[in-house]
Design an enzyme around this catalytic site. Sequence first.
Site, PDB file in Angstrom:
ATOM      1  N   SER A  85     -15.232  24.484  -5.130  1.00 33.01           N
ATOM      2  CA  SER A  85     -14.854  25.695  -4.559  1.00 33.01           C
ATOM      3  C   SER A  85     -13.379  25.385  -3.630  1.00 33.01           C
ATOM      4  CB  SER A  85     -15.681  26.224  -3.616  1.00 33.01           C
ATOM      5  OG  SER A  85     -15.949  25.029  -2.505  1.00 33.01           O
ATOM      6  N   THR A 187     -14.104  27.409   1.128  1.00 38.13           N
ATOM      7  CA  THR A 187     -13.106  27.058   1.758  1.00 38.13           C
ATOM      8  C   THR A 187     -13.474  25.727   2.409  1.00 38.13           C
ATOM      9  OG1 THR A 187     -12.664  29.362   2.225  1.00 38.13           O
ATOM     10  CG2 THR A 187     -11.516  27.696   3.628  1.00 38.13           C
ATOM     11  N   THR A 205      -8.417  26.361  -0.234  1.00 39.73           N
ATOM     12  CA  THR A 205      -9.597  27.033  -0.923  1.00 39.73           C
ATOM     13  C   THR A 205      -9.228  27.214  -2.540  1.00 39.73           C
ATOM     14  OG1 THR A 205     -11.210  28.536  -1.129  1.00 39.73           O
ATOM     15  CG2 THR A 205      -8.894  29.214  -0.396  1.00 39.73           C
ATOM     16  N   ARG A 215      -5.762  37.830  -6.497  1.00 44.55           N
ATOM     17  CA  ARG A 215      -6.556  37.928  -5.342  1.00 44.55           C
ATOM     18  C   ARG A 215      -6.184  36.691  -4.485  1.00 44.55           C
ATOM     19  NH1 ARG A 215     -10.591  34.936  -2.117  1.00 44.55           N
ATOM     20  NH2 ARG A 215     -11.536  36.570  -0.926  1.00 44.55           N
ATOM     21  N   THR A 238     -14.375  30.859   7.275  1.00 48.30           N
ATOM     22  CA  THR A 238     -14.944  30.486   5.779  1.00 48.30           C
ATOM     23  C   THR A 238     -15.656  31.691   5.473  1.00 48.30           C
ATOM     24  OG1 THR A 238     -16.025  28.973   4.369  1.00 48.30           O
ATOM     25  CG2 THR A 238     -17.161  29.131   6.516  1.00 48.30           C
ATOM     26  N   GLY A 239     -15.690  32.033   4.259  1.00 45.89           N
ATOM     27  CA  GLY A 239     -16.788  32.969   3.686  1.00 45.89           C
ATOM     28  C   GLY A 239     -15.926  34.008   2.862  1.00 45.89           C
TER      29      GLY A 239
END
Length: 330
Positions: A85, A187, A205, A215, A238-239
Amino acid sequence: MSNRRNFIKTAAVGSVAIALNSFKSNDEDEIVSAVAVKKPIVLSTWNFGVQANAAAWEILKNNGRALDAVEAGVKIPEGDPNERSVGYGGRPDRDGRVTLDSCIMDEFSNIGSVACLEHIKHPISVARAVMEKTPHVMLVGDGALQFALSQGFNKENLLVEASEKEWKEWLKTSEYLPKANIENHDTIGMIALDSNGNLSGACTTSGMAFKMHGRVGDSPIIGAGLYVDNEIGAATATGHGEEVIRITGSHLVVELMRQGKSPQKACEEAVARIVKLTKNRGKELKDIQVGFIALNKKGQYGAYCIQGGFNYAVHDDSGSKLLDAPYFLK
């Protein structure tokens, strides 16, 4: 003797007044503890933050600059082909292209950022080069790649075999249903306070797996994925990046600390803002994850997230630890 007693009495009263003032907060509901500054200290998101923090700590423990520490720290997961990731090894977009986002910010509010960058293993270092060697703060796509190559960065294939296999399997259905704490575990954000009392931060990230090409989430956006105010504190997120951008999350956390909130309370209030807006839009909270970590100038820190599963790493002179963040959904 009488003058001496009066002096001691006056000094004592003054000391009490100073002490009481040090406990006052701009927020009447918040009492901020008057504690000695804990420095140096470094925080980062997720369990890979433990190794990242260790690299940052090698710089911090030798009185190094927080900026150098956060760059060195996040380069650890960036360069790990097994980390799916961040950076090299990151999952691709739906076109099979690995695109990376990153930003960095120092104690002087210098900032640099890259977005949708391909073929470069360490986007955080490109972001720092944007900060230090251009009149701009963000470069994207082909322009970011051209700049990186002009600065001597090597062009590489970042799509590792495991990620390519997952992508080809995904193509069979092409369903975009990110799972919280998995694809959303996307991230590493790192914030640090060095021995000189200065703050810096980095965020990097590969973004959500199988996203639309082009994106960009919150990670490379100063104020969303990362924010540093050397007078107050620093925060990173993060997320689900779209939700963080919606509230300029990291900037919000720092501004709440400016108002007198502790890092913990500031993170909680930022999450509450996302929860409220999500509900107002008729969306399901269970489908998203957002987590914040924050650090103030005293070395106090906090973290909070929407749902369980988010952890973060801390390293100071007492050692390293991995903590589970408290969360909203029970």
